[in-house]
Design a protein around this motif. Structure first.
Motif, PDB file in Angstrom:
ATOM      1  N   LYS A  71       0.827  -1.201   0.000  1.00 21.42           N
ATOM      2  CA  LYS A  71       0.000   0.000   0.000  1.00 21.42           C
ATOM      3  C   LYS A  71       0.861   1.250   0.000  1.00 21.42           C
ATOM      4  CE  LYS A  71      -0.835  -0.779   4.941  1.00 21.42           C
ATOM      5  NZ  LYS A  71      -1.889  -1.079   5.933  1.00 21.42           N
ATOM      6  N   LEU A  72       0.356   2.262  -0.675  1.00 20.09           N
ATOM      7  CA  LEU A  72       0.914   3.605  -0.648  1.00 20.09           C
ATOM      8  C   LEU A  72       0.017   4.438   0.260  1.00 20.09           C
ATOM      9  CD1 LEU A  72       1.578   4.144  -4.469  1.00 20.09           C
ATOM     10  CD2 LEU A  72       3.233   3.430  -2.744  1.00 20.09           C
ATOM     11  N   GLU A  73       0.609   5.179   1.177  1.00 19.59           N
ATOM     12  CA  GLU A  73      -0.200   5.902   2.149  1.00 19.59           C
ATOM     13  C   GLU A  73       0.535   7.134   2.660  1.00 19.59           C
ATOM     14  OE1 GLU A  73      -0.723   3.965   5.938  1.00 19.59           O
ATOM     15  OE2 GLU A  73       1.193   2.923   5.768  1.00 19.59           O
ATOM     16  N   LEU A  74      -0.178   7.926   3.448  1.00 18.38           N
ATOM     17  CA  LEU A  74       0.445   8.962   4.263  1.00 18.38           C
ATOM     18  C   LEU A  74       0.362   8.487   5.705  1.00 18.38           C
ATOM     19  CD1 LEU A  74      -0.779  12.361   2.765  1.00 18.38           C
ATOM     20  CD2 LEU A  74       1.328  11.099   2.314  1.00 18.38           C
ATOM     21  N   ASN A  75       1.476   8.516   6.387  1.00 17.58           N
ATOM     22  CA  ASN A  75       1.577   8.076   7.775  1.00 17.58           C
ATOM     23  C   ASN A  75       1.952   9.276   8.623  1.00 17.58           C
ATOM     24  OD1 ASN A  75       1.933   6.632  10.160  1.00 17.58           O
ATOM     25  ND2 ASN A  75       4.002   5.985   9.617  1.00 17.58           N
ATOM     26  N   GLY A  76       0.965   9.893   9.251  1.00 14.36           N
ATOM     27  CA  GLY A  76       1.230  11.134   9.956  1.00 14.36           C
ATOM     28  C   GLY A  76       1.735  12.194   9.009  1.00 14.36           C
ATOM     29  N   ASN A  77       1.177  12.209   7.802  1.00 12.36           N
ATOM     30  CA  ASN A  77       1.492  13.150   6.714  1.00 12.36           C
ATOM     31  C   ASN A  77       2.786  12.827   5.970  1.00 12.36           C
ATOM     32  OD1 ASN A  77      -0.821  14.927   7.124  1.00 12.36           O
ATOM     33  ND2 ASN A  77       0.220  15.593   8.982  1.00 12.36           N
ATOM     34  N   LEU A  78       3.525  11.803   6.419  1.00 10.87           N
ATOM     35  CA  LEU A  78       4.727  11.372   5.701  1.00 10.87           C
ATOM     36  C   LEU A  78       4.349  10.365   4.621  1.00 10.87           C
ATOM     37  CD1 LEU A  78       7.189  10.697   8.664  1.00 10.87           C
ATOM     38  CD2 LEU A  78       7.237  12.660   7.107  1.00 10.87           C
ATOM     39  N   PRO A  79       4.847  10.508   3.388  1.00 10.90           N
ATOM     40  CA  PRO A  79       4.633   9.458   2.385  1.00 10.90           C
ATOM     41  C   PRO A  79       5.214   8.151   2.895  1.00 10.90           C
ATOM     42  CG  PRO A  79       5.577  11.437   1.384  1.00 10.90           C
ATOM     43  CD  PRO A  79       5.667  11.618   2.865  1.00 10.90           C
ATOM     44  N   ARG A  80       4.505   7.025   2.625  1.00 10.23           N
ATOM     45  CA  ARG A  80       4.942   5.717   3.123  1.00 10.23           C
ATOM     46  C   ARG A  80       4.578   4.634   2.119  1.00 10.23           C
ATOM     47  NH1 ARG A  80       6.463   3.043   7.819  1.00 10.23           N
ATOM     48  NH2 ARG A  80       5.630   0.939   8.116  1.00 10.23           N
ATOM     49  N   PHE A  81       5.518   3.711   1.906  1.00 12.38           N
ATOM     50  CA  PHE A  81       5.275   2.530   1.095  1.00 12.38           C
ATOM     51  C   PHE A  81       5.440   1.315   1.987  1.00 12.38           C
ATOM     52  CE2 PHE A  81       7.332  -0.698  -1.909  1.00 12.38           C
ATOM     53  CZ  PHE A  81       6.111  -1.192  -2.360  1.00 12.38           C
ATOM     54  N   GLU A  82       4.383   0.500   2.088  1.00 13.72           N
ATOM     55  CA  GLU A  82       4.453  -0.735   2.855  1.00 13.72           C
ATOM     56  C   GLU A  82       4.382  -1.914   1.901  1.00 13.72           C
ATOM     57  OE1 GLU A  82       1.841  -1.260   6.120  1.00 13.72           O
ATOM     58  OE2 GLU A  82       2.696   0.391   7.273  1.00 13.72           O
ATOM     59  N   TYR A  83       5.245  -2.894   2.161  1.00 10.19           N
ATOM     60  CA  TYR A  83       5.250  -4.107   1.362  1.00 10.19           C
ATOM     61  C   TYR A  83       5.127  -5.295   2.304  1.00 10.19           C
ATOM     62  CZ  TYR A  83       6.589  -7.921  -1.641  1.00 10.19           C
ATOM     63  OH  TYR A  83       6.583  -9.113  -2.313  1.00 10.19           O
ATOM     64  N   ASP A  84       4.036  -6.046   2.165  1.00  8.60           N
ATOM     65  CA  ASP A  84       3.755  -7.217   2.998  1.00  8.60           C
ATOM     66  C   ASP A  84       3.964  -6.908   4.479  1.00  8.60           C
ATOM     67  OD1 ASP A  84       2.757  -9.732   3.169  1.00  8.60           O
ATOM     68  OD2 ASP A  84       4.623 -10.772   2.735  1.00  8.60           O
ATOM     69  N   PRO A  85       3.275  -5.891   5.001  1.00  9.67           N
ATOM     70  CA  PRO A  85       3.538  -5.455   6.378  1.00  9.67           C
ATOM     71  C   PRO A  85       3.126  -6.455   7.440  1.00  9.67           C
ATOM     72  CG  PRO A  85       1.631  -4.335   5.485  1.00  9.67           C
ATOM     73  CD  PRO A  85       2.250  -5.084   4.342  1.00  9.67           C
ATOM     74  N   VAL A  86       2.266  -7.442   7.094  1.00 12.15           N
ATOM     75  CA  VAL A  86       1.860  -8.420   8.103  1.00 12.15           C
ATOM     76  C   VAL A  86       2.912  -9.487   8.330  1.00 12.15           C
ATOM     77  CG1 VAL A  86      -0.596  -8.071   7.659  1.00 12.15           C
ATOM     78  CG2 VAL A  86       0.633  -9.841   6.409  1.00 12.15           C
ATOM     79  N   ALA A  87       3.896  -9.572   7.460  1.00 16.84           N
ATOM     80  CA  ALA A  87       4.964 -10.556   7.626  1.00 16.84           C
ATOM     81  C   ALA A  87       6.004 -10.020   8.605  1.00 16.84           C
ATOM     82  CB  ALA A  87       5.624 -10.856   6.284  1.00 16.84           C
ATOM     83  N   SER A  88       6.595 -10.926   9.368  1.00 19.37           N
ATOM     84  CA  SER A  88       7.561 -10.496  10.382  1.00 19.37           C
ATOM     85  C   SER A  88       8.791  -9.858   9.758  1.00 19.37           C
ATOM     86  CB  SER A  88       7.984 -11.695  11.242  1.00 19.37           C
ATOM     87  OG  SER A  88       8.599 -12.690  10.443  1.00 19.37           O
ATOM     88  N   VAL A  89       9.071 -10.190   8.510  1.00 17.92           N
ATOM     89  CA  VAL A  89      10.235  -9.611   7.847  1.00 17.92           C
ATOM     90  C   VAL A  89       9.811  -8.610   6.782  1.00 17.92           C
ATOM     91  CG1 VAL A  89      11.837 -11.482   8.278  1.00 17.92           C
ATOM     92  CG2 VAL A  89      10.296 -11.626   6.331  1.00 17.92           C
ATOM     93  N   GLY A  90       8.529  -8.297   6.732  1.00 20.37           N
ATOM     94  CA  GLY A  90       8.055  -7.253   5.820  1.00 20.37           C
ATOM     95  C   GLY A  90       8.197  -5.903   6.494  1.00 20.37           C
ATOM     96  N   GLY A  91       7.457  -4.937   6.044  1.00 16.32           N
ATOM     97  CA  GLY A  91       7.491  -3.639   6.690  1.00 16.32           C
ATOM     98  C   GLY A  91       7.348  -2.517   5.696  1.00 16.32           C
ATOM     99  N   GLY A  92       7.709  -1.345   6.129  1.00 14.70           N
ATOM    100  CA  GLY A  92       7.524  -0.171   5.284  1.00 14.70           C
ATOM    101  C   GLY A  92       8.658   0.808   5.423  1.00 14.70           C
ATOM    102  N   VAL A  93       8.607   1.821   4.577  1.00 15.31           N
ATOM    103  CA  VAL A  93       9.606   2.886   4.604  1.00 15.31           C
ATOM    104  C   VAL A  93       8.895   4.217   4.475  1.00 15.31           C
ATOM    105  CG1 VAL A  93      10.027   2.627   2.119  1.00 15.31           C
ATOM    106  CG2 VAL A  93      11.739   3.753   3.560  1.00 15.31           C
ATOM    107  N   ASP A  94       9.269   5.171   5.337  1.00 14.32           N
ATOM    108  CA  ASP A  94       8.672   6.500   5.358  1.00 14.32           C
ATOM    109  C   ASP A  94       9.564   7.510   4.659  1.00 14.32           C
ATOM    110  OD1 ASP A  94       6.263   6.077   6.921  1.00 14.32           O
ATOM    111  OD2 ASP A  94       7.591   5.741   8.636  1.00 14.32           O
ATOM    112  N   GLY A  95       8.927   8.523   4.088  1.00 16.29           N
ATOM    113  CA  GLY A  95       9.663   9.631   3.512  1.00 16.29           C
ATOM    114  C   GLY A  95      10.215  10.557   4.583  1.00 16.29           C
ATOM    115  N   ALA A  96      11.050  11.492   4.155  1.00 12.37           N
ATOM    116  CA  ALA A  96      11.746  12.361   5.100  1.00 12.37           C
ATOM    117  C   ALA A  96      10.918  13.555   5.551  1.00 12.37           C
ATOM    118  CB  ALA A  96      13.055  12.851   4.479  1.00 12.37           C
ATOM    119  N   ALA A  97       9.932  13.968   4.746  1.00 11.64           N
ATOM    120  CA  ALA A  97       9.197  15.200   5.053  1.00 11.64           C
ATOM    121  C   ALA A  97       7.715  15.027   4.776  1.00 11.64           C
ATOM    122  CB  ALA A  97       9.748  16.365   4.234  1.00 11.64           C
ATOM    123  N   ALA A  98       6.902  15.731   5.532  1.00 14.06           N
ATOM    124  CA  ALA A  98       5.456  15.691   5.356  1.00 14.06           C
ATOM    125  C   ALA A  98       5.070  16.265   3.992  1.00 14.06           C
ATOM    126  CB  ALA A  98       4.773  16.481   6.464  1.00 14.06           C
TER     127      ALA A  98
END
Length: 201
Positions: free
Chosen positions: A73-100
């Motif tokens: 999913k592509l989302e805003l996380n507290g106004n930060l751009p965020r890409f999550e890939y398979d976040p329900v997996a223990s080794v999955g997760g996401g990455v946030d952008g640097a600025a809102a």
């Protein structure tokens, strides 16, 4: 259906977007492809916020087959751009952008999974990366959603305009990311989904 040999031009986002109110409006779609384990992918969405996006607010995502959770999913996380890939997996997760990016301007968010890394691009430039050991599911990615979670429609809804959206079953390069942002012609090889705009429910 868009053939892999066709070339298209990115549409002006303000003319190819639908507004979602953050509470009752969202759209769903059937993802028209089957993803194999470990297959690279890229998702791109243009958006503009009309309100503060505290916590998680989904732009677009696809459910992980028939299971609970979203494959990506592509989302805003507290106004930060965020890409999550398979976040329900223990080794999955996401990455946030640097600025809102909730300033009321048009922005482009792009998430790439290249087989070992998840990479976030914001407005055509790399904005974060993370190593992931997870390859995702081999199930059909049956349900997608715009403006809400794909696995729980009606939650984490987006307040603003969204569109257009592109999904590829390949990892786009940093050059292609910048080309998208600059409105140049794009290579549609392995382009699986292209929605120029949507009507909300």
């Amino acid at each position: 259906t868009i053939s892999v040999s066709e070339t298209i031009i990115v549409r002006e986002p303000s003319r190819a977007s639908i507004t979602y109110n953050g509470s009752t409006q969202y759209a769903t779609f059937t993802a028209p492809f089957t993803r194999t384990v470990g297959q690279p992918m890229t998702a791109i969405a243009w958006y503009k916020t009309t309100a503060n996006q505290a916590s998680h607010h989904i732009i677009v995502g696809v459910r992980n087959g028939s299971s609970t959770g979203d494959l990506w999913k592509l989302e805003l996380n507290g106004n930060l751009p965020r890409f999550e890939y398979d976040p329900v997996a223990s080794v999955g997760g996401g990455v946030d952008g640097a600025a809102a990016k909730n300033d009321g301007n048009v922005h482009m968010i792009m998430g790439v999974y290249d087989g070992s890394n998840i990479i976030l691009y914001t407005d055509g430039l790399e904005d974060g990366t993370r190593v992931t050991g997870h390859t995702g599911a081999s199930l059909d990615q049956t349900l997608g959603a715009i403006g809400t979670r794909a696995d729980s429609t009606g939650s984490e809804q987006f307040n603003g305009t969204i569109g257009p959206i592109y999904v590829f079953t390949r990892a786009l390069s940093s050059t292609e990311a910048l080309d998208h942002w600059n409105g140049k012609e794009i290579d549609t090889t392995n382009l699986q989904i292209h929605y120029p705009h949507w009507e909300a429910n």
